[in-house]
Design a protein around this motif. Sequence first.
Motif, PDB file in Angstrom:
ATOM      1  N   LYS A 131       0.828  -1.206   0.000  1.00 60.10           N
ATOM      2  CA  LYS A 131       0.000   0.000   0.000  1.00 60.10           C
ATOM      3  C   LYS A 131       0.862   1.256   0.000  1.00 60.10           C
ATOM      4  N   GLU A 171       1.128   4.079  -2.977  1.00 57.89           N
ATOM      5  CA  GLU A 171       0.822   5.484  -2.674  1.00 57.89           C
ATOM      6  C   GLU A 171       2.006   6.397  -2.997  1.00 57.89           C
ATOM      7  N   ALA A 205       1.757   7.295  -6.739  1.00 59.03           N
ATOM      8  CA  ALA A 205       0.411   7.549  -7.262  1.00 59.03           C
ATOM      9  C   ALA A 205       0.380   8.693  -8.268  1.00 59.03           C
ATOM     10  N   ARG A 264      -2.332   4.827 -13.874  1.00 60.59           N
ATOM     11  CA  ARG A 264      -3.438   4.180 -13.166  1.00 60.59           C
ATOM     12  C   ARG A 264      -2.888   3.426 -11.969  1.00 60.59           C
ATOM     13  N   LEU A 265      -3.650   3.417 -10.886  1.00 59.51           N
ATOM     14  CA  LEU A 265      -3.246   2.705  -9.679  1.00 59.51           C
ATOM     15  C   LEU A 265      -4.486   2.157  -9.004  1.00 59.51           C
ATOM     16  N   GLU A 266      -4.430   0.887  -8.612  1.00 59.11           N
ATOM     17  CA  GLU A 266      -5.532   0.309  -7.844  1.00 59.11           C
ATOM     18  C   GLU A 266      -4.962  -0.647  -6.800  1.00 59.11           C
ATOM     19  N   PHE A 267      -5.750  -0.853  -5.763  1.00 60.82           N
ATOM     20  CA  PHE A 267      -5.361  -1.772  -4.705  1.00 60.82           C
ATOM     21  C   PHE A 267      -6.324  -2.948  -4.711  1.00 60.82           C
ATOM     22  N   ARG A 268      -5.774  -4.139  -4.513  1.00 62.03           N
ATOM     23  CA  ARG A 268      -6.569  -5.355  -4.544  1.00 62.03           C
ATOM     24  C   ARG A 268      -6.303  -6.159  -3.280  1.00 62.03           C
ATOM     25  N   GLU A 317      -3.008  -7.832   0.498  1.00 66.53           N
ATOM     26  CA  GLU A 317      -3.222  -6.645  -0.327  1.00 66.53           C
ATOM     27  C   GLU A 317      -2.068  -6.438  -1.300  1.00 66.53           C
ATOM     28  N   ALA A 328      -0.753  -3.731  -4.688  1.00 68.45           N
ATOM     29  CA  ALA A 328      -0.947  -2.502  -5.457  1.00 68.45           C
ATOM     30  C   ALA A 328      -0.588  -2.808  -6.900  1.00 68.45           C
ATOM     31  N   ALA A 384      -0.163  -0.995 -10.695  1.00 65.92           N
ATOM     32  CA  ALA A 384      -0.048   0.275 -11.401  1.00 65.92           C
ATOM     33  C   ALA A 384       0.238   0.034 -12.879  1.00 65.92           C
ATOM     34  N   THR A 411       3.147  -4.652 -10.467  1.00 66.37           N
ATOM     35  CA  THR A 411       2.409  -5.175  -9.336  1.00 66.37           C
ATOM     36  C   THR A 411       3.326  -5.233  -8.124  1.00 66.37           C
TER      37      THR A 411
END
Length: 234
Positions: free
Chosen positions: A192, A196, A199, A204-208, A214, A216, A218, A227
């Motif tokens: 995480k 961040e 970012a 593009r950035l998402e957390f799964r 968890e 991240a 991008a 990843t």
Amino acid sequence: MLTGLAWLGLEAKSLASARKFYEDTLEMTVRSERDGELAIEAGKSDLRIRRPTAVPRGGLHTHYALSIPADTYDDWWDRLEAEYDLEEAQFGSTRSLYLYDPDGNCVELGQSDVDGPGIDGIFEVVLEVESLERAESLYAELGFETVDRGDRRTRVRMDGPIALELWEPHLGIADARGGVHVDLGFETEDPKATGEAIADRVARLEFRGEGDAETAVARDFDGHHLTFAPSENS
């Protein structure tokens, strides 16, 4: 920030042809095969070779380097030269040979301080980028350190968990090209926080997932997928 390379993703039209090259020619071990993807062991990292059926697809014409014990180099050369048009380069006291896999990826086997037997790690990946300055800034934020610049100012070499070569479009040794839409998975103690931190430097950035699972994910401005997954000991 990053503690290791978990995987390098490559695209293949035929998994059967890719498997024959990596398993038979390079004597690598296929760890698993599922959902149109091969996971091939490369030391502590994996080559993930997949059919282009989803995003991320895996890199095209990616130049990357595999580690071999230094004293096995001549054996590799003698075994491969009968079938492949090999090229060789000298870097200080070490040598590397170059050949191409069935999908046009330039594979380097480089003398390294590894135990083996056989191929024992991925030590370099080349990414094609539009702007060296922008890409260098992103990977510096991830902890990579610039150690070399090309004479023509078309490439930058950065050291981290692996060596990253950032290339503006050009041909390198053995007419190699930097990979496009390359998929890289890195291990990190805090996915995480890693996500961040970049970012504002990615498209593009998402957390799964949640908690210890968890990750991240991008996509940078050159289309490469990054990843960040938890380190095994984190």
